[in-house]
Design a protein around this motif. Structure first.
Motif, PDB file in Angstrom:
ATOM      1  N   ARG A  62      14.113   6.548   3.876  1.00 49.87           N
ATOM      2  CA  ARG A  62      12.983   6.685   4.797  1.00 49.87           C
ATOM      3  C   ARG A  62      13.403   6.167   6.159  1.00 49.87           C
ATOM      4  O   ARG A  62      14.427   5.499   6.294  1.00 49.87           O
ATOM      5  N   TYR A  92       0.842  -1.208   0.000  1.00 46.59           N
ATOM      6  CA  TYR A  92       0.000   0.000   0.000  1.00 46.59           C
ATOM      7  C   TYR A  92       0.874   1.254   0.000  1.00 46.59           C
ATOM      8  O   TYR A  92       2.022   1.224   0.420  1.00 46.59           O
ATOM      9  N   LYS A  98       8.914   9.254   4.760  1.00 51.06           N
ATOM     10  CA  LYS A  98       9.596   8.815   3.539  1.00 51.06           C
ATOM     11  C   LYS A  98      10.302  10.040   2.954  1.00 51.06           C
ATOM     12  O   LYS A  98      10.063  11.150   3.374  1.00 51.06           O
ATOM     13  N   HIS A 112       7.630   4.772  -2.518  1.00 45.91           N
ATOM     14  CA  HIS A 112       7.860   4.347  -1.131  1.00 45.91           C
ATOM     15  C   HIS A 112       9.016   5.080  -0.471  1.00 45.91           C
ATOM     16  O   HIS A 112       9.542   4.623   0.538  1.00 45.91           O
TER      17      HIS A 112
HETATM   18  N1  LIG Z   1       7.276  12.262   3.496  1.00 44.52           N
HETATM   19  C1  LIG Z   1       6.195  11.551   3.841  1.00 44.52           C
HETATM   20  N2  LIG Z   1       6.369  10.426   4.544  1.00 44.52           N
HETATM   21  C2  LIG Z   1       5.305   9.686   4.904  1.00 44.52           C
HETATM   22  C3  LIG Z   1       3.995  10.111   4.598  1.00 44.52           C
HETATM   23  C4  LIG Z   1       3.837  11.305   3.856  1.00 44.52           C
HETATM   24  O1  LIG Z   1       2.728  11.743   3.532  1.00 44.52           O
HETATM   25  N3  LIG Z   1       4.967  11.996   3.485  1.00 44.52           N
HETATM   26  N4  LIG Z   1       2.914   9.330   5.006  1.00 44.52           N
HETATM   27  C5  LIG Z   1       3.135   8.422   6.119  1.00 44.52           C
HETATM   28  C6  LIG Z   1       2.057   7.485   6.311  1.00 44.52           C
HETATM   29  S1  LIG Z   1       0.609   8.117   6.951  1.00 44.52           S
HETATM   30  C7  LIG Z   1       2.202   6.138   6.096  1.00 44.52           C
HETATM   31  S2  LIG Z   1       0.974   5.049   6.521  1.00 44.52           S
HETATM   32  C8  LIG Z   1       3.442   5.604   5.498  1.00 44.52           C
HETATM   33  C9  LIG Z   1       3.108   4.739   4.305  1.00 44.52           C
HETATM   34  O2  LIG Z   1       4.277   4.268   3.681  1.00 44.52           O
HETATM   35  P1  LIG Z   1       4.159   3.537   2.274  1.00 44.52           P
HETATM   36  O3  LIG Z   1       3.389   4.469   1.380  1.00 44.52           O
HETATM   37  O4  LIG Z   1       5.532   3.278   1.801  1.00 44.52           O
HETATM   38  O5  LIG Z   1       3.381   2.272   2.508  1.00 44.52           O
HETATM   39  O6  LIG Z   1       4.299   6.646   5.069  1.00 44.52           O
HETATM   40  C10 LIG Z   1       4.445   7.675   6.007  1.00 44.52           C
HETATM   41  N5  LIG Z   1       5.513   8.532   5.603  1.00 44.52           N
END
Ligand SMILES: Nc1nc2c(c(=O)[nH]1)N[C@H]1C(S)=C(S)[C@@H](COP(=O)(O)O)O[C@H]1N2
Ligand SMILES: [Mo]
Length: 547
Positions: free
Chosen positions: A394, A266, A407, A389
Motif C-alpha cells: 500500500r 479500522y 491499498k 489492510h
Molecule cells: N484499494 C483500495 N485502497 C484503499 C481504499 C479502497 O477502497 N481500495 N480505501 C481507502 C480509504 S477511504 C481509507 S480511509 C483507507 C483505510 O485503510 P485501512 O482500511 O487499512 O484502515 O484505505 C484507502 N485505500
C-alpha cells in the motif's frame, strides 16, 4: 385448474436462491471460487453515481451510531454483506416471478429445460461480473464458468421442477373448506409442497453456510506467510518499547491506546470482502511515461533500504470523535527510490497508483521527489500487511486522508497531468488534507488523585491530530470557564496523533468539558461544525459528566 402465478414464483425463486448462495459460499471458502452476491454488490457500489453511494453510506453510519451498534467499520461491513444477500434473494424472487408469469399458459408440460437455461443465463452474468471485480489471484476462468453455469443451472432446474409440480397439484384449499374425502389418504396440496420445499432449502442452506464457516480455518490468509518463524509472527510493538516510553506526560487513564493493535485498526474500502492477493506471484508494474517499464516483486521491493514510520491514518468519513482513525508503525520503501530505476520522462508530472480492486489515486511527482516519507509500505507493526489492510503493498502520503492512499496496489503509471482519484471523482475533496481535530477520550472521575497541594484532581485526556503538521497546543474549557492549556505527551512521531492530558481540580456537580487545539503551524482547529463531506469533519467536541 389455475396455474401457479408470479407470487408463488417469487417465493420459490427466493427459497431456492438461499441454498444456491450457501453452496457458493462453501465452495468459495474451499476453493476460492467467486461469491456472486458480494461481487454484484461491489460492482453496484462502484458503478452507481457517487452521491447515491455516499448517501447510502451516510444513512448506514447514522443508523449504526443511533443504535450504538459498535465499531462503525465492522458493523458497516456486516450490514453491506447482509444487504448484498438480501439483494441476491430479491433477484432470485424477481426471476422466479417472471418465469412463473411467462410459463403460466404452459399447463402441466415440462418447463425444466427453459428454466434451466434461465438459471444458466443468470450464472453467465454472475461469471461476467466476477471477472469484472476479480482481483489478482482469482481462480482460473474455465472451471469458474463451469461451476457457476452448473450451480445456477441447478437453481433454474429446481425452479422449473417446482413449477411443474405445483401446476400438477391442486391449489391450496380455502381456509374454511372441509377436506375432500379422497384427500384423507395422503394429500399433497400446493401449500404442503411449498412447506416441504422451504424445509429442504433451509436444510441445504444451513448445511452449506455451516460448512463454509468451518472451512474458514483451513484456508489460511495469504498474508500469514511467516507461519514458520515465531519471532516474526509477533508484532514489533510486543518485542520493542515505544520510542516515547520515557515521555514525561503519561496518558490519562482511559485514553485510547497510543499504538493501535493491527486487529483493532479500522478498515474502510470498497470491497465487501478484501481482495486476496498471492504475494509470491504478485508484481508491482511501473510504467507509463518512463524509460524502462519495470515489474517489481515483493522481494525486490524489500531489498531496497527500508524506512519505518509511526503514522496515524484517518478516514475522511470519520465523524467528530469517531473510530475511523488509528496509529501503527509502517515499514516500506520510499517511492522516490524507485524512480531512478524506471527513469521518468520529462513530460511526467504525476503517478497514477491503482489497485487490484479498481481503486486508484494520483500523487504528484514533485511531492514524491521532495518527501521521502511518501512510501510503498509492506509491513504494519513489523508484520506483513494483513489482507484487510492491503497485502502485499500500500502507499503512504503524508498529511492526506486515507482516501488518497491505495491499498493492494499493483500498478504505478507515470502520467502527464493531475487526475481525479476514486473518491475525488465521487465528489469528495480534491486535496483531502487532514483537518485539525481534538477529542476527549476520558474524564477519569474514578481515577481522581491528590496533587502536591493536597487538592483532588481528575485526569482528563484524549488525542489531537493534524496529519503531518503536528500539534502545538491543546486547550480545555470547563463549563463557561476560561480555556486552559493541557499538557502534551511527546508523540510517537511527527506523523502521529498527540495524546494530551489535563488534570482538572475536582468540583462536584455536572460539568461540560470542551477541547480545542492548534496545529504545528500555528493554525487553530476550525470551531465551526462541518459534516464529513466533502472535506472532513470540523467542530468542537464536548463531554458532560456528573461528579
Ligand atoms: N484499494 C483500495 N485502497 C484503499 C481504499 C479502497 O477502497 N481500495 N480505501 C481507502 C480509504 S477511504 C481509507 S480511509 C483507507 C483505510 O485503510 P485501512 O482500511 O487499512 O484502515 O484505505 C484507502 N485505500
Ligand atoms: Mo476513507
Amino acid at each position: 385448474m389455475s396455474r401457479p402465478g408470479p407470487a408463488v414464483g417469487a417465493l420459490v425463486g427466493a427459497l431456492l436462491a438461499a441454498p444456491l448462495a450457501a453452496l457458493m459460499f462453501a465452495v468459495q471458502r474451499a476453493l476460492g471460487a467467486p461469491f456472486p452476491p458480494f461481487d454484484a454488490f461491489d460492482l453496484l457500489a462502484r458503478t452507481l453515481p457517487g452521491p447515491v453511494v455516499t448517501f447510502g453510506i451516510d444513512r448506514l453510519v447514522d443508523v449504526i451510531l443511533l443504535l450504538n451498534l459498535g465499531a462503525v467499520d465492522d458493523v458497516a461491513k456486516l450490514a453491506e454483506q447482509a444487504l448484498a444477500l438480501v439483494l441476491f434473494l430479491g433477484l432470485g424472487a424477481a426471476l422466479g416471478a417472471a418465469a412463473f408469469a411467462v410459463l403460466r399458459g404452459e399447463g402441466v408440460r415440462s418447463t425444466v429445460l427453459r428454466t434451466t437455461l434461465l438459471g444458466a443465463a443468470w450464472g453467465l452474468v454472475a461469471f461476467l461480473i466476477a471477472g469484472r471485480v476479480a482481483e489478482e489471484g482469482a481462480p482460473r476462468p474455465l472451471p469458474t464458468a463451469l461451476w457457476l453455469l452448473l450451480v445456477f443451472g441447478a437453481w433454474g432446474a429446481a425452479l422449473g421442477g417446482s413449477r411443474d409440480r405445483l401446476a400438477a397439484l391442486a391449489p391450496t384449499p380455502p381456509a374454511d373448506g372441509a377436506p375432500a374425502p379422497e384427500a384423507q389418504v395422503e394429500r399433497l396440496d400446493r401449500r404442503r409442497f411449498l412447506l416441504r420445499l422451504g424445509g429442504a432449502t433451509a436444510v441445504v442452506t444451513v448445511a452449506g453456510a455451516g460448512l463454509g464457516a468451518l472451512l474458514r480455518s483451513t484456508r489460511p490468509e495469504v498474508a500469514a506467510s511467516q507461519a514458520g518463524d515465531p519471532a516474526s509472527a509477533t508484532p514489533w510493538s510486543e518485542r520493542n518499547p515505544l520510542p516515547n516510553a520515557d515521555a514525561e506526560v503519561a496518558p490519562a487513564p482511559g485514553t485510547r491506546a497510543e499504538l493501535t493493535p493491527v486487529p483493532e485498526h479500522y478498515r474502510i474500502d470498497i470491497n465487501t470482502v478484501p481482495p486476496r492477493v498471492d504475494g509470491a506471484s504478485w508484481q508491482l508494474r511501473f510504467d507509463g511515461l518512463v524509460d524502462t517499464p519495470l515489474d517489481f516483486s515483493l522481494e525486490e521491493l524489500q531489498s531496497f533500504p527500508s524506512r519505518d514510520e509511526f503514522i496515524t491514518l484517518a478516514c475522511i468519513s470519520n465523524r467528530l470523535g469517531g473510530d475511523l482513525i488509528g496509529t501503527t508503525r509502517w515499514t516500506g520503501v520510499s517511492l522516490r527510490r524507485l524512480l531512478p530505476h524506471v527513469g521518468l520522462l520529462p513530460d511526467a508530472t504525476h503517478l497514477r497508483i491503482s489497485s487490484s480492486d479498481g481503486f486508484y489515486e494520483v500523487v504528484s511527482i514533485a511531492t514524491a521527489l521532495a518527501d521521502d516519507r511518501v512510501m510503498l509500505a509492506y509491513a504494519w507493526d513489523g508484520l506483513p500487511l494483513t489482507r484487510a489492510h492491503g497485502y502485499p503493498l500500500r502507499v503512504y502520503v503524508p498529511d492526506v486522508y486515507g482516501m488518497k492512499q491505495p491499498k493492494w496496489i499493483e500498478r504505478i503509471e507515470a502520467v502527464d497531468g493531475w487526475e481525479e482519484g476514486y473518491w475525488v471523482a465521487r465528489s469528495w475533496d480534491d486535496e483531502a488534507q487532514i483537518r485539525t481535530t481534538s477529542v476527549i477520550d476520558t474524564v477519569a472521575v474514578d481515577e481522581a488523585f491528590e496533587d502536591d497541594e493536597g487538592d483532588m484532581r481528575v485526569p482528563v485526556g484524549g488525542i489531537a491530530h493534524a496529519g503531518a503538521r503536528g500539534i502545538s497546543r491543546v486547550e480545555v474549557r470547563v463549563d463557561d470557564g476560561a480555556w486552559q492549556a493541557a499538557r502534551l505527551r511527546e508523540p510517537l512521531s511527527p506523523l502521529t496523533w498527540v495524546l494530551w492530558r489535563f488534570d482538572w481540580p475536582l468540583q462536584e456537580g455536572e460539568h461540560t468539558f470542551t477541547v480545542r487545539c492548534v496545529d504545528g503551524e500555528g493554525n487553530p482547529q476550525i470551531e465551526e461544525r462541518n459534516p464529513v463531506r466533502p472535506s472532513g469533519a470540523t467542530g468542537l467536541l464536548q463531554e458532560t459528566v456528573r461528579v
